[in-house]
Design an enzyme around this catalytic site. Structure first.
Site, mmCIF file in Angstrom:
data_model
loop_
_atom_site.group_PDB
_atom_site.id
_atom_site.type_symbol
_atom_site.label_atom_id
_atom_site.label_comp_id
_atom_site.label_asym_id
_atom_site.label_seq_id
_atom_site.Cartn_x
_atom_site.Cartn_y
_atom_site.Cartn_z
ATOM 1 N N THR A 1 -9.708 0.537 -9.430
ATOM 2 C CA THR A 1 -8.678 -0.381 -8.981
ATOM 3 C C THR A 1 -8.689 -1.517 -9.981
ATOM 4 O O THR A 1 -9.490 -1.543 -10.894
ATOM 5 C CB THR A 1 -9.083 -0.797 -7.553
ATOM 6 O OG1 THR A 1 -9.135 0.389 -6.770
ATOM 7 C CG2 THR A 1 -8.181 -1.789 -6.917
ATOM 8 N N GLY B 1 -13.386 -1.403 -7.209
ATOM 9 C CA GLY B 1 -14.703 -0.860 -6.890
ATOM 10 C C GLY B 1 -14.745 -0.006 -5.637
ATOM 11 O O GLY B 1 -15.833 0.215 -5.098
ATOM 12 N N GLY B 2 -13.583 0.482 -5.159
ATOM 13 C CA GLY B 2 -13.609 1.355 -3.986
ATOM 14 C C GLY B 2 -14.355 0.697 -2.838
ATOM 15 O O GLY B 2 -14.131 -0.473 -2.510
ATOM 16 N N ARG C 1 0.840 -1.201 0.000
ATOM 17 C CA ARG C 1 0.000 0.000 0.000
ATOM 18 C C ARG C 1 0.876 1.253 0.000
ATOM 19 O O ARG C 1 1.952 1.267 0.618
ATOM 20 C CB ARG C 1 -0.855 -0.028 1.273
ATOM 21 C CG ARG C 1 -1.833 1.124 1.444
ATOM 22 C CD ARG C 1 -2.949 1.054 0.473
ATOM 23 N NE ARG C 1 -4.120 1.825 0.906
ATOM 24 C CZ ARG C 1 -5.096 2.138 0.057
ATOM 25 N NH1 ARG C 1 -5.069 1.758 -1.207
ATOM 26 N NH2 ARG C 1 -6.148 2.804 0.498
ATOM 27 N N ASN D 1 -6.155 4.334 -7.084
ATOM 28 C CA ASN D 1 -7.354 4.879 -6.460
ATOM 29 C C ASN D 1 -8.338 5.305 -7.550
ATOM 30 O O ASN D 1 -8.980 4.470 -8.147
ATOM 31 C CB ASN D 1 -7.061 6.005 -5.473
ATOM 32 C CG ASN D 1 -8.258 6.255 -4.577
ATOM 33 O OD1 ASN D 1 -9.129 5.390 -4.462
ATOM 34 N ND2 ASN D 1 -8.340 7.401 -3.946
ATOM 35 N N THR E 1 -3.995 -0.652 -7.266
ATOM 36 C CA THR E 1 -4.782 0.544 -7.590
ATOM 37 C C THR E 1 -3.962 1.814 -7.662
ATOM 38 O O THR E 1 -2.875 1.916 -7.079
ATOM 39 C CB THR E 1 -5.882 0.741 -6.519
ATOM 40 O OG1 THR E 1 -6.793 1.740 -6.961
ATOM 41 C CG2 THR E 1 -5.305 1.150 -5.182
ATOM 42 N N SER F 1 -7.731 0.893 3.264
ATOM 43 C CA SER F 1 -8.194 0.435 1.950
ATOM 44 C C SER F 1 -9.404 -0.472 2.109
ATOM 45 O O SER F 1 -9.670 -1.000 3.194
ATOM 46 C CB SER F 1 -7.064 -0.342 1.278
ATOM 47 O OG SER F 1 -7.521 -0.967 0.096
ATOM 48 N N SER F 2 -10.128 -0.648 1.007
ATOM 49 C CA SER F 2 -11.202 -1.652 0.976
ATOM 50 C C SER F 2 -10.809 -2.860 0.143
ATOM 51 O O SER F 2 -11.627 -3.763 -0.064
ATOM 52 C CB SER F 2 -12.469 -1.046 0.371
ATOM 53 O OG SER F 2 -12.934 0.018 1.151
ATOM 54 N N ASP G 1 -7.934 8.268 0.371
ATOM 55 C CA ASP G 1 -8.445 7.162 1.193
ATOM 56 C C ASP G 1 -8.246 7.408 2.689
ATOM 57 O O ASP G 1 -8.767 6.663 3.517
ATOM 58 C CB ASP G 1 -7.800 5.835 0.784
ATOM 59 C CG ASP G 1 -8.548 5.181 -0.376
ATOM 60 O OD1 ASP G 1 -9.655 5.634 -0.703
ATOM 61 O OD2 ASP G 1 -8.017 4.219 -0.959
HETATM 62 N N1 GLY Z 1 -8.438 3.072 -3.314
HETATM 63 C C1 GLY Z 1 -9.473 2.189 -3.006
HETATM 64 C C2 GLY Z 1 -9.143 1.347 -1.830
HETATM 65 O O1 GLY Z 1 -7.995 1.095 -1.556
HETATM 66 O O2 GLY Z 1 -10.037 0.913 -1.146
#
Ligand code: GLY
Length: 562
Positions: free
Chosen positions: A373, A465-466, A101, A393, A391, A444-445, A415
């Site tokens: 992503t 998909g965020g 990340r 983002n 990603t 993050s998701s 984020d």
């Molecule tokens: N940028 C989307 C995530 O990391 O959740």
């Protein structure tokens, strides 16, 4: 005399109707191969990864090749200027998770996205140089390869170099997406690049990226130092100076990918292996599964099933906002959140007839402790598996191309929670756990996931998909396990999403009938239809040991293998 048999017949028909009648449409399989497979967001990246597997490469080798290839052919999300997460399961059962990340630059400050009145300036964390975190992808690929790779790194990067150098034809989706972002790329980048070489792009146009090819050659020849030091680092820092960004030589030298202990949990006899914080994905997915585990599923997207899933989602996203952040900076109550008893208790006030307003839901008290992503899944000929989500983002990240280096920088700083309670681009709210701090990783998701049954690999799955990533993976797993969909069907089927705030169900067209939608509305749910949710790329191990790919038809996603 005839009344009883007729009544019995009617009851049996009703039971049949409600007993998981997976629609035939979603039971048809996708690509099936005997030994190995890659499913990714671009046919050229899939092809490059499959070639590595044919040469006897480990799933991690193929993942490295796909990651670098996507950095060229999928500029909106594939990257070397972003970051991601990788979950690995080796054929012998060993599991790993790698965090690459992005990090906040050392010069970042808690209030850097607030104006003088203390209000959030959304554009500042979304576009331009201040939006960029310190990229992690290149460090991640080298860390993964150093530990688990087999083929030489130079071999694995070469396809990306060739694609960047020789160019590749844009798909219709890519041309449209690039055209939609050209103005922003011209505004926020300080120098022209291959992406801005034409006024507009059309399907079939060849995109050539010589500066990116040169950067990739430096990485091939010097290793991670080809990115974090030397000419590439100089170009990044010069770009920051021209655009008022924060990333310094020290930030780049300090960056390290981190091996973390994967999260593990069970769901009805399946083992689910996922990414720990700083991704919320693994924990939230397991919380969702535990929240619905006691529920008898009836029919795909029936009002009762959707209602239960949505009620679980609003509770889990409330926890996400309060409790999750970078574990190196915040005491994430990981065991508490993963305790099945805790998640059962969170559902104790669940009312099967009424939606619970999100305003009346707060985070629980567990025992202490871009949309754009892209995800790909790999299984090699020995059964080693990689689930990797990466990603920038937003699409094309910050829209800043590093001058002379040819790659987009992420806008991952969005984020972070710029201010407690103020939603980010995905409408997600956060709190202290995810406040900006120098060197910290933003929450993050991303939910790269591997599922096993007994000692055997069962599924490799993930999606972009965020904020909708977690619920898309949740639904894909349930589509296979509860509704008997094929992998392809589970990926293709329409999806829905609820994230606590805003208090509404977002859904894709075709999600449910008018009748079912009215039944959900009667329970008190509000709705908003939207364009596609996620692009899931997944692999299922069938009972006969062969592999089935689920490549998302919402994009150019492609399964390949042998
Ligand atoms: N940028 C989307 C995530 O990391 O959740």
């Amino acid at each position: 005399m005839f009344r009883l048999p007729v009544a019995l017949l009617l009851i049996s028909a009703l039971i049949l109707l409600h007993c998981r009648p997976a629609s035939a449409e979603y039971q048809a399989p996708g690509l099936i191969t005997d030994q190995a497979m890659v499913v990714s967001a671009h046919p050229l990246a899939t092809e490059a990864g499959v070639a590595v597997l044919r040469e006897g490469g480990h799933a991690v080798d193929a993942a490295v090749t796909v990651q670098f290839a996507l950095a060229v052919v999928l500029p909106w999300a594939g990257n070397i200027g972003g970051g991601g997460f990788m979950v690995v399961r080796e054929a012998d059962g060993d599991i790993y998770s790698l965090d690459f990340r992005e990090k906040a630059p050392l010069a970042a400050t808690r209030d850097m996205y607030l104006d003088s009145l203390g209000e959030v300036v959304p554009a500042r964390s979304w576009r331009g140089h201040l939006a960029a975190g310190v990229p992690g992808s290149v460090a991640g690929m080298f860390a993964a390869h150093d530990s688990l790779g087999r083929l030489p790194m130079a071999r694995l990067i070469q396809p990306a170099i060739d694609l960047a150098e020789g160019g590749f034809p844009l798909t219709r989706l890519e041309a449209e997406s690039l055209n939609g972002r050209l103005e922003a790329i011209r505004t926020y980048s300080t120098q022209p690049s291959g992406y801005t070489a034409q006024q507009t792009w059309a399907e079939g146009d060849i995109l050539r990226l010589p500066a990116l090819a040169a950067t990739l050659r430096r990485i091939r020849d010097a290793g991670a130092a080809g990115f974090y030091a030397g000419e590439t680092a100089d170009l990044i820092v010069a770009e920051m100076a021209r655009g008022g960004g924060l990333i310094s030589h020290q930030d780049l030298l300090d960056y390290e990918a981190v091996w973390r202990t994967p999260v593990e949990g069970s769901y009805r006899g399946y083992k689910v292996i996922g990414m720990p914080p700083p991704s919320s994905g693994g924990i939230a997915l397991l919380q969702l599964l535990q929240s619905v585990e006691d529920h008898g599923f009836s029919r795909w997207h029936s009002p009762a099933d959707v209602h239960r899933m949505v009620e679980a989602e609003r509770r889990v996203y409330a926890d996400r906002a309060q409790h999750l952040g970078d574990p190196d900076y915040w005491p994430v109550p990981r065991p508490g959140l993963l305790d099945p008893a805790y998640n059962r208790a969170r559902m104790a006030d669940f009312d099967p007839r009424r939606a619970t307003p999100s305003d009346s839901i707060a985070a629980g008290n567990p025992a202490a402790e871009s949309e754009q992503t892209t995800h790909f899944s790999v299984v090699d000929a020995e059964g080693n598996a990689v689930s990797l989500t990466t990603t920038l983002n937003g699409g094309y990240g910050s829209c800043v191309v590093v001058g002379g280096a040819g790659f987009f920088l992420n806008n991952e700083m969005d984020d972070f929670s710029a201010k407690p309670g103020v939603p980010n681009a995905y409408g997600l709210v956060g709190a202290e756990a995810n406040a900006v701090a120098p060197g910290k990783r933003m929450l993050s998701s991303m939910t790269p996931t591997i599922v096993t049954r007994g000692d055997s690999l069962f599924m490799v799955v993930g999606t972009p998909g965020g904020s909708t990533i977690i619920t898309s993976v949740f639904q894909t797993i349930l589509n296979v396990v509860e509704y008997d969909f094929s992998m392809q069907g589970a990926v293709s089927a329409p999806r829905f999403h609820h994230q606590w705030r805003p208090d509404l169900i977002q859904y894709e067209s075709g999600s449910w009938s008018e009748l079912d939608s009215s039944a959900l509305a009667r329970r008190g749910h509000a709705f908003r239809s939207r364009s596609s949710i996620g692009r899931v790329d997944a692999i299922l191990v069938r009972p006969d040991g062969r592999l089935e790919g689920g490549a998302d038809p919402r994009g150019d996603d492609t399964a390949g293998g042998f």
